[in-house]
Scaffold this active site. Structure first.
Site, PDB file in Angstrom:
ATOM      1  N   THR A 165       0.855  -1.202   0.000  1.00 40.43           N
ATOM      2  CA  THR A 165       0.000   0.000   0.000  1.00 40.43           C
ATOM      3  C   THR A 165       0.880   1.237   0.000  1.00 40.43           C
ATOM      4  O   THR A 165       1.957   1.224   0.567  1.00 40.43           O
ATOM      5  CB  THR A 165      -0.887   0.015   1.271  1.00 40.43           C
ATOM      6  N   THR A 178      -3.315   0.425  -3.392  1.00 36.85           N
ATOM      7  CA  THR A 178      -2.772  -0.756  -2.738  1.00 36.85           C
ATOM      8  C   THR A 178      -2.540  -1.952  -3.635  1.00 36.85           C
ATOM      9  O   THR A 178      -3.354  -2.320  -4.458  1.00 36.85           O
ATOM     10  CB  THR A 178      -3.677  -1.196  -1.578  1.00 36.85           C
ATOM     11  N   GLU A 225      -6.253  -8.882  -3.180  1.00 32.95           N
ATOM     12  CA  GLU A 225      -7.264  -8.100  -2.447  1.00 32.95           C
ATOM     13  C   GLU A 225      -8.254  -8.968  -1.691  1.00 32.95           C
ATOM     14  O   GLU A 225      -8.698  -8.607  -0.608  1.00 32.95           O
ATOM     15  CB  GLU A 225      -8.009  -7.180  -3.410  1.00 32.95           C
ATOM     16  N   SER A 284     -11.445  -2.402   4.622  1.00 34.39           N
ATOM     17  CA  SER A 284     -10.074  -1.918   4.430  1.00 34.39           C
ATOM     18  C   SER A 284      -9.726  -0.951   5.552  1.00 34.39           C
ATOM     19  O   SER A 284     -10.606  -0.320   6.145  1.00 34.39           O
ATOM     20  CB  SER A 284      -9.977  -1.180   3.082  1.00 34.39           C
ATOM     21  N   SER A 285      -8.444  -0.806   5.837  1.00 27.57           N
ATOM     22  CA  SER A 285      -8.004   0.223   6.791  1.00 27.57           C
ATOM     23  C   SER A 285      -7.668   1.521   6.060  1.00 27.57           C
ATOM     24  O   SER A 285      -7.433   2.545   6.696  1.00 27.57           O
ATOM     25  CB  SER A 285      -6.753  -0.267   7.537  1.00 27.57           C
TER      26      SER A 285
END
Lengths: 176, 386
Positions: free
Chosen positions: A1, A19, A40, A59-60
């Site tokens: 990322t 990412t 992913e 996701s973060s």
């Protein structure tokens, strides 16, 4: 990322996080196109019981833009490093906006990471006396060596533009 | 002096006075600029780019100086990063843009990958519990990266699309010294073995299969070709054209299930940013399933402690970090709320940006103790290291 923060002369701003997860994603290189494929769907692991075609995994990633009420000040910020993105960004914003650190120091300050099992992990360089005191309070502190957190930001404050690329990934910003 | 006529003396005095006024004004202007600016020397006056490498920040800045918009600069910097940090991003991935235009309106554009039409039914049974690389074609989603660039460039771009690719295509074709960060990664045995054992070795190994390192030249001739085609023909060359067909063929050969239909049907999600008041600032973040709501929840909790620079002084510092850690523990308890709202009718995550909800949680934080895991309502789960 990876994260890129941009502030342009006309006041427009872009915060973008892009990412390929982990390192080299799925580890698959398409020799016909030169493109490396990401993994992913692994982001669904332990976060979902099932998948649906067309669904995006949690996701973060959190590319953010902060605008002051006066409109004069802007902070364009984002991070990389998987689950550590959230704490790295939160601490950078807290350090800069409320604890009085310069943007550079706010991003460089060692982080504390509370993992998915609520174990508390400290980045190398964190104040040891504080760690000991937090253990006394009862926090479950565990050692950890893989800190991949990186934060890149651009701030405009009182007419001056500061740009910081995280030294953890040997980054460097540019401007004029 | 008696030989000069009075009117001549008067003219000289006026010219002298006028000159003096001009001089004083100039001094004030120059001095004033510095007083007004008060900018320290490591700041910029007009614009800036922060990327993961100097090379790519410079490429983004150059695009801005050529009259590019913030989006033009960001795309150019990202394309460059796909060469300098190829382990971190690339055209086979996805991204989230948060864009503020000149009027202050903020929109988000998510081109993160999606689940393909056909995928391994028991995929999640293969999730590893330890921290290892999760490789293999079964984990590949539908790449959205380029569609994302196309949409934001169409909305906010100022320079021609092809111009954004030029610096990176040159780098990819001519080659450049191995970036130190990537070189140090490739030097780690675990990662070197990953590269040697996969098709990545075509790019990151010498002919004799030893992994490239610091001091070697990195080239991406095939990617240069692909980028050139996309620069000239647009992203449809990828999503409906020959590049897509070639990609699908390679993924299929690796056992993947991606199809041209998946590429054709990929759509970027364009949404208004979620806005969270944070003291004197408004924070704009992308909606779930992005992680902005986790960030907002922690900051909303912490905001209520009214930290100041004094909170970092000796007698306050432990308490400051204790409160922060407690906030992070409660945030872990909210992780399960972060999922794709399009596919999950379960409770959405909007409560996580609500100040009242944060106020209710904050009162559960004690200043001198912590609690066991159930108190934070967490579902223990491994982390992702991104």
């Amino acid at each position: 990322t990876t994260h890129v923060s941009v502030l342009a002369e006309d006041g427009s701003a872009v915060s973008v996080t892009s990412t390929i997860n982990q390192i080299f994603g799925a580890g698959i290189y398409s020799s016909r196109t030169g493109i490396i494929l990401n993994n992913e769907l692994a982001d669904f692991c332990f976060r979902a019981e099932r998948l649906s075609a067309g669904e995006q995994p949690p996701s973060s990633m959190a590319p953010a833009i902060l605008s002051s009420s006066s409109g004069k000040n802007t902070l364009v910020i984002g991070g990389s490093g998987g689950s550590m993105i959230t704490t790295a960004m939160a601490l950078s914003i807290m350090n800069h906006l409320w604890l009085g650190m310069s943007l550079k120091d706010a991003i460089a300050a060692p982080i504390v990471f509370v993992d998915g099992k609520n174990n508390v992990k400290f980045e190398h360089g964190f104040d040891k006396s504080v760690i000991e005191a937090l253990k006394v309070i009862g926090h479950r502190v565990t050692d950890y060596e893989y800190f991949f957190n990186v934060v890149n930001a651009v701030a405009k404050e009182d007419g001056c533009i500061t740009a910081v690329s995280d030294a953890r990934k040997q980054g460097k910003s540019a401007g004029y | 002096m008696s030989k000069y006529k009075p009117w001549q003396i008067c003219c000289c005095l006026c010219i002298g006075l006028f000159g003096a006024i001009i001089f004083i004004c100039l001094c004030m202007l120059v001095f004033g600029v510095f007083i007004h600016r008060g900018c320290s020397e490591d700041t910029y006056q007009h614009a800036a780019v922060s990327a993961d490498s100097k090379l790519c920040s410079d490429i983004g800045r150059d695009i801005l100086q050529q009259g590019g918009s913030a989006v033009d600069g960001a795309i150019a910097a990202l394309l460059c990063t796909s060469l300098v940090n190829p382990q971190s991003m690339g055209l086979g991935g996805g991204s989230i843009f948060t864009v503020r235009d000149k009027t202050g309106t903020v929109k988000t554009f998510s081109s993160r990958e999606t689940v393909p039409q056909s995928f391994k039914a028991d995929l999640l049974k293969g999730c590893p519990t330890s921290v290892i690389f999760i490789t293999g074609s079964q984990w590949i989603g539908v790449p959205g990266e380029l569609r994302g660039y196309e949409v934001v460039h169409r909305m906010y771009g100022k320079l021609p699309w092809a111009r954004l690719f030029e610096p990176t295509i040159r780098l990819a074709r001519e080659g450049f010294p191995m970036p130190p960060f990537l070189g140090s990664l490739l030097n780690i045995t675990l990662i070197g073995n990953l590269v040697k054992a996969t098709s990545l070795c075509e790019v990151f190994c010498h002919k004799n299969k030893t992994v490239l390192g610091i001091g070697d030249t990195l080239k991406f001739p095939k990617l240069a070709e692909t980028m050139e085609t996309i620069a000239e023909q647009g992203v449809d060359a990828f999503y409906t054209g020959q590049i897509g067909l070639d990609l699908i063929q390679d993924v299929k050969a690796a056992g993947g299930t991606l199809t041209m239909e998946d590429l054709k049907s990929f759509r970027v999600r364009v949404e208004d940013a979620w806005t969270v008041p944070l003291g004197d600032y408004q924070m704009h973040i992308p909606p779930p399933p992005a992680g902005g709501v986790m960030l907002a929840f922690i900051l909303n909790l912490v905001k209520g402690f009214h930290f100041t620079p004094r909170s970092m002084e000796e007698d306050q510092k432990v308490l400051t970090y204790h409160c922060y850690i407690e906030a992070a523990k409660f945030a872990n308890g909210q992780r399960k709320s972060v999922h794709d709202p399009v596919f999950n009718t379960k409770k959405d995550a909007s409560h996580m940006v609500d100040s009242d909800f944060a106020d209710r949680i904050r009162v559960l934080i004690s200043k001198n103790r912590t609690y066991n895991d159930s108190y934070y309502n967490i579902t223990p789960s491994p982390d992702r290291f991104g």
